[in-house]
Design an enzyme around this catalytic site. Structure first.
Site, PDB file in Angstrom:
ATOM      1  N   LYS A  63     -33.982  99.236  40.549  1.00 13.44           N
ATOM      2  CA  LYS A  63     -34.247 100.408  39.706  1.00 13.44           C
ATOM      3  C   LYS A  63     -33.195 100.520  38.591  1.00 13.44           C
ATOM      4  CE  LYS A  63     -35.557 104.564  38.334  1.00 13.44           C
ATOM      5  NZ  LYS A  63     -36.762 104.815  37.546  1.00 13.44           N
ATOM      6  N   LYS A  81     -27.484 110.079  33.788  1.00 16.98           N
ATOM      7  CA  LYS A  81     -27.083 109.867  35.187  1.00 16.98           C
ATOM      8  C   LYS A  81     -27.392 108.428  35.615  1.00 16.98           C
ATOM      9  CE  LYS A  81     -30.030 110.593  38.190  1.00 16.98           C
ATOM     10  NZ  LYS A  81     -31.014 109.887  39.009  1.00 16.98           N
TER      11      LYS A  81
HETATM   12  P1  NAD Z   1     -36.017 117.485  38.989  1.00 16.15           P
HETATM   13  O1  NAD Z   1     -34.660 117.962  38.667  1.00 16.15           O
HETATM   14  O2  NAD Z   1     -37.169 117.938  38.170  1.00 16.15           O
HETATM   15  O3  NAD Z   1     -36.368 117.861  40.523  1.00 16.15           O
HETATM   16  C1  NAD Z   1     -35.426 117.818  41.571  1.00 16.15           C
HETATM   17  C2  NAD Z   1     -35.782 118.897  42.587  1.00 16.15           C
HETATM   18  O4  NAD Z   1     -34.866 118.817  43.688  1.00 16.15           O
HETATM   19  C3  NAD Z   1     -35.686 120.339  42.033  1.00 16.15           C
HETATM   20  O5  NAD Z   1     -36.891 121.033  42.296  1.00 16.15           O
HETATM   21  C4  NAD Z   1     -34.506 120.933  42.808  1.00 16.15           C
HETATM   22  O6  NAD Z   1     -34.631 122.319  43.033  1.00 16.15           O
HETATM   23  C5  NAD Z   1     -34.566 120.159  44.112  1.00 16.15           C
HETATM   24  N1  NAD Z   1     -33.318 120.138  44.866  1.00 16.15           N
HETATM   25  C6  NAD Z   1     -32.062 119.922  44.399  1.00 16.15           C
HETATM   26  N2  NAD Z   1     -31.178 119.964  45.416  1.00 16.15           N
HETATM   27  C7  NAD Z   1     -31.896 120.219  46.540  1.00 16.15           C
HETATM   28  C8  NAD Z   1     -31.542 120.353  47.915  1.00 16.15           C
HETATM   29  N3  NAD Z   1     -30.272 120.239  48.332  1.00 16.15           N
HETATM   30  N4  NAD Z   1     -32.536 120.589  48.805  1.00 16.15           N
HETATM   31  C9  NAD Z   1     -33.824 120.706  48.395  1.00 16.15           C
HETATM   32  N5  NAD Z   1     -34.211 120.587  47.107  1.00 16.15           N
HETATM   33  C10 NAD Z   1     -33.253 120.332  46.198  1.00 16.15           C
HETATM   34  O7  NAD Z   1     -35.930 115.891  38.996  1.00 16.15           O
HETATM   35  P2  NAD Z   1     -37.137 114.842  38.840  1.00 16.15           P
HETATM   36  O8  NAD Z   1     -37.413 114.581  37.400  1.00 16.15           O
HETATM   37  O9  NAD Z   1     -38.249 115.232  39.747  1.00 16.15           O
HETATM   38  O10 NAD Z   1     -36.405 113.514  39.380  1.00 16.15           O
HETATM   39  C11 NAD Z   1     -36.112 113.340  40.744  1.00 16.15           C
HETATM   40  C12 NAD Z   1     -35.489 111.957  40.939  1.00 16.15           C
HETATM   41  O11 NAD Z   1     -36.419 110.953  40.509  1.00 16.15           O
HETATM   42  C13 NAD Z   1     -34.202 111.728  40.129  1.00 16.15           C
HETATM   43  O12 NAD Z   1     -33.309 110.932  40.874  1.00 16.15           O
HETATM   44  C14 NAD Z   1     -34.700 110.980  38.904  1.00 16.15           C
HETATM   45  O13 NAD Z   1     -33.685 110.168  38.309  1.00 16.15           O
HETATM   46  C15 NAD Z   1     -35.817 110.152  39.502  1.00 16.15           C
HETATM   47  N6  NAD Z   1     -36.866 109.775  38.543  1.00 16.15           N
HETATM   48  C16 NAD Z   1     -37.308 110.684  37.628  1.00 16.15           C
HETATM   49  C17 NAD Z   1     -38.292 110.300  36.731  1.00 16.15           C
HETATM   50  C18 NAD Z   1     -38.792 111.266  35.666  1.00 16.15           C
HETATM   51  O14 NAD Z   1     -39.453 110.806  34.708  1.00 16.15           O
HETATM   52  N7  NAD Z   1     -38.553 112.580  35.776  1.00 16.15           N
HETATM   53  C19 NAD Z   1     -38.834 109.021  36.772  1.00 16.15           C
HETATM   54  C20 NAD Z   1     -38.394 108.128  37.746  1.00 16.15           C
HETATM   55  C21 NAD Z   1     -37.396 108.523  38.638  1.00 16.15           C
END
Ligand code: NAD
Length: 297
Positions: free
Chosen positions: A176, A244
């Site tokens: 990744k 990040k």
């Molecule tokens: P986001 O910030 O939109 O969602 C993260 C969620 O986790 C939030 O709803 C938050 O409230 C929750 N959270 C945080 N701490 C918590 C805890 N201790 N217990 C329970 N819930 C908790 O992030 P995202 O865009 O959904 O991305 C999530 C992951 O996927 C990241 O690591 C990101 O790098 C990866 N990712 C994102 C994308 C994208 O396009 N957004 C694409 C591929 C990978």
């Protein structure tokens, strides 16, 4: 897993990606219990057929596996090692799958600590962004032991068609990170082409379709190019999440003594974008760096 190929999943982290992945797991026929520190996120999915949980331990108790989709390494560590976390209160199926993008070294530590308690762990980060999450077209790259991967794989099928077991614990994250540095440098290339095309006075939409027909074609030009040309910095994979990921890439590269000059250059442009308040904007907002450098902001 039930005989009909469905099972019960506990899903932790219902943000941009997680909520769409839950919807697709529900569509695939799985029973999904959901938990997030944001109560509204839980309630929204409960209204669509998920089972709401008010704590982590409650969310995972009856599940075949727990899936986490959280921002960064510290949040995943919290959910595993924290009070009422998955190390102390594992899912019934004793399988934990993290689909966030986090540090490979942290994954190896989590795998060893969970294994010591007979809990399997798979790192399975994804590529494809919110559109891929919504359309169940994510690319899933998984690290971990083969029997654990085999148990998780039927659940992955509900979220994306391209599922690859790429190796030992942490290998999913290693792949990744290579994906992310390729994306970052590619976004920068598209920004530069559009900046030069604009200054040259050519029709940018036409230029984009010409480039898409030749060897300059890329996912970034295809998917982010229109928003860059339109100056639409809005939603999408956030600048701060990409920063990040680039930090994780550079930590991995330093640990392994691999020079990555291209990544270093584009990382400083992402830092510039965040300093100008673009952290919550989508990655296409990297183009604003070029607006500023050409005095068009
Ligand atoms: P986001 O910030 O939109 O969602 C993260 C969620 O986790 C939030 O709803 C938050 O409230 C929750 N959270 C945080 N701490 C918590 C805890 N201790 N217990 C329970 N819930 C908790 O992030 P995202 O865009 O959904 O991305 C999530 C992951 O996927 C990241 O690591 C990101 O790098 C990866 N990712 C994102 C994308 C994208 O396009 N957004 C694409 C591929 C990978």
């Amino acid at each position: 897993m039930a005989e009909n190929g469905t099972g019960s999943v506990s899903f932790i982290g219902l943000g941009t990606m997680g909520r769409e992945m839950v919807r697709n797991l529900l569509k695939a026929g799985h029973a999904v219990t959901v938990f997030d520190i944001v109560e509204e996120a839980v309630a929204a999915l409960a209204a669509e057929g998920a089972i709401a949980a008010t704590s982590l331990a409650e969310a995972v108790a009856d599940a075949d596996l727990a899936i986490t989709m959280l921002p960064d390494t510290p949040q995943v560590e919290d959910v595993i090692y924290g009070e009422g976390g998955l190390l102390a209160s594992p899912p019934r199926g004793r399988l934990v799958v993290d689909m966030s993008t986090i540090a490979p070294a942290a994954v190896r530590r989590m795998h060893a600590d969970l294994k010591a308690k007979s809990i399997d762990f798979i790192d399975a980060p994804v590529s494809g962004g919110p559109i891929g999450a919504k359309n169940a077209t994510l690319t899933i790259m998984a690290g971990g032991e083969a029997p654990a991967f085999a148990r998780a794989e039927p659940f992955f099928r509900g979220m994306g068609p391209t599922i690859t077991h790429v190796g030992a614990p942490g290998a999913g994250q290693a792949v990744k990170l290579c994906n992310q540095l390729t994306c970052g440098i590619n976004i920068q290339a598209v920004c530069e082409a559009i900046a030069l095309g604009r200054a040259s006075g050519v029709d940018l939409e036409q230029m984009r379709s010409v480039l898409l027909g030749g060897s300059a074609a890329s996912w970034m030009l295809d998917k982010l190019g229109p928003a860059m040309i339109a100056g639409d910095a809005g939603a999408g994979f956030r600048i701060d999440l990409m920063l990040k990921d680039l930090r994780l890439v550079q930590e991995q590269a330093q640990a392994l003594s691999v020079p990555l000059p291209g990544t270093a250059l584009v990382t400083s442009q992402y830092i510039e974008a965040r300093a100008h308040g673009e952290g919550s904007n989508g990655n296409q907002a990297l183009f604003r760096v070029y607006d500023r450098m050409t005095n068009r902001a």
